[in-house]
Design an enzyme around this catalytic site. Structure first.
Site, PDB file in Angstrom:
ATOM      1  N   SER A   1       0.854  -1.190   0.000  1.00  0.00           N
ATOM      2  CA  SER A   1       0.000   0.000   0.000  1.00  0.00           C
ATOM      3  C   SER A   1       0.883   1.229   0.000  1.00  0.00           C
ATOM      4  CB  SER A   1      -0.884  -0.015   1.254  1.00  0.00           C
ATOM      5  OG  SER A   1      -1.445   1.245   1.521  1.00  0.00           O
TER       6      SER A   1
ATOM      7  N   TYR B   1      -1.702  -1.568  10.189  1.00  0.00           N
ATOM      8  CA  TYR B   1      -1.731  -1.683   8.729  1.00  0.00           C
ATOM      9  C   TYR B   1      -0.445  -1.126   8.128  1.00  0.00           C
ATOM     10  CZ  TYR B   1      -3.477  -1.231   3.933  1.00  0.00           C
ATOM     11  OH  TYR B   1      -3.638  -1.332   2.576  1.00  0.00           O
TER      12      TYR B   1
END
Length: 289
Positions: free
Chosen positions: A143, A156
């Protein structure tokens, strides 16, 4: 690595989002597919849609946080097609929005299990197969949160930073074995996927009624899964280690790298001459503090 008709690709998290976009993009090129997902109903629907479009697909329900399950995925892939050319370690979930000190142990365990160990298990299960056949590539999904700070989503961001570093090192290790092997990490910005809804369905987060979708949050600067997939496969074919599609991702990554280098350079400028410049101390075994 050239992506060609008749090759075989394995895609985890393939029932929706970026995983399904990868499956669609690969199928359009005539690549045979093994798609894996923990959600059996979603996996069945994805397979039906892909087959209706003419794809050759094998579906395997898989929990990527379970090393044995990923091992079975590798076995099923080899049984179905006899080879694997591209392994897309893509499965993922998100975490609740909160500062790091408010994120509980269960959240950390889930994110590490799926987002980080899911990639580790994929590499451990499939790397020996790629090495034995002498060719192949890993495509790991991270990401933009793996390239810069992401306040409020530390579990995350932490696992995504780990996947970026893991992939960089994996590419070097694979190329030490053979130049026909490699690894790429895709670090997209905002993508129009049901990741939040899927994470809620799996119990990873609580999604209040009426929560905005990703498209609602950024209607003009959001990518489709197929756009991310196309960029990722282009990077694989170019043998690039990184690809980061999305508005503003490069600028955020540059800000982080510039800050990192500024800190390191400031430290170097403030440091006195090293031990090698002080022969008497080095010879006398001076104590380091």
């Amino acid at each position: 690595m050239r992506i060609e008709k008749g090759q075989v690709a394995v895609v985890t998290g393939g029932a929706s989002g970026i995983g399904y976009g990868l499956a669609e993009e690969l199928a359009a090129r005539g690549v045979r597919l093994v798609i894996a997902d923990i959600r059996e109903d979603g996996l069945a629907a994805a397979c039906e849609a892909l087959r209706a479009a003419g794809a050759e697909v094998t579906a395997v329900v898989t929990d990527v946080s379970d090393a044995a399950a990923v091992g079975r995925l590798a076995d099923r892939s080899m049984t179905a097609y006899g080879r694997v050319d591209l392994v897309c370690n893509n499965a993922g979930v998100v975490c609740p929005g909160a500062p790091m000190w408010q994120q509980d142990d269960h959240t950390w365990q889930r994110l590490i299990g799926v987002k980080l160990l899911g990639v580790v298990h994929g590499v451990r299960a499939f790397a020996p197969l790629l090495i034995e056949q002498g060719s192949g590539h890993f495509l790991n999904t991270a990401s933009a949160g793996g390239l810069s700070p992401l306040p409020g989503r530390t579990p995350y961001a932490g696992t995504m930073h780990a996947v970026v570093g893991l992939t960089e090192t994996l590419d070097v290790e694979l190329k030490q074995v053979a130049p026909t092997l490699g690894a790429t990490v895709v670090c997209p910005g905002l993508v129009d996927t049901p990741l939040g809804q899927n994470s809620a369905a799996l119990g990873a987060i609580q999604l209040p009624t009426g929560s905005p979708s990703m498209r609602d949050l950024a209607p003009d600067g959001i990518l489709s899964p197929r756009e991310v997939a196309a960029a990722a496969l282009l990077a694989v074919e170019a043998d690039r280690v990184h690809t980061a599609p999305g508005t503003g991702v490069a600028a955020r990554a540059r800000t982080r790298v510039d800050a990192l280098l500024a800190d390191i350079e400031a430290e170097e400028k403030g440091r006195g001459p090293g031990p090698e410049a002080h022969g008497s101390h080095a010879a006398g075994g001076g104590r380091l503090r």
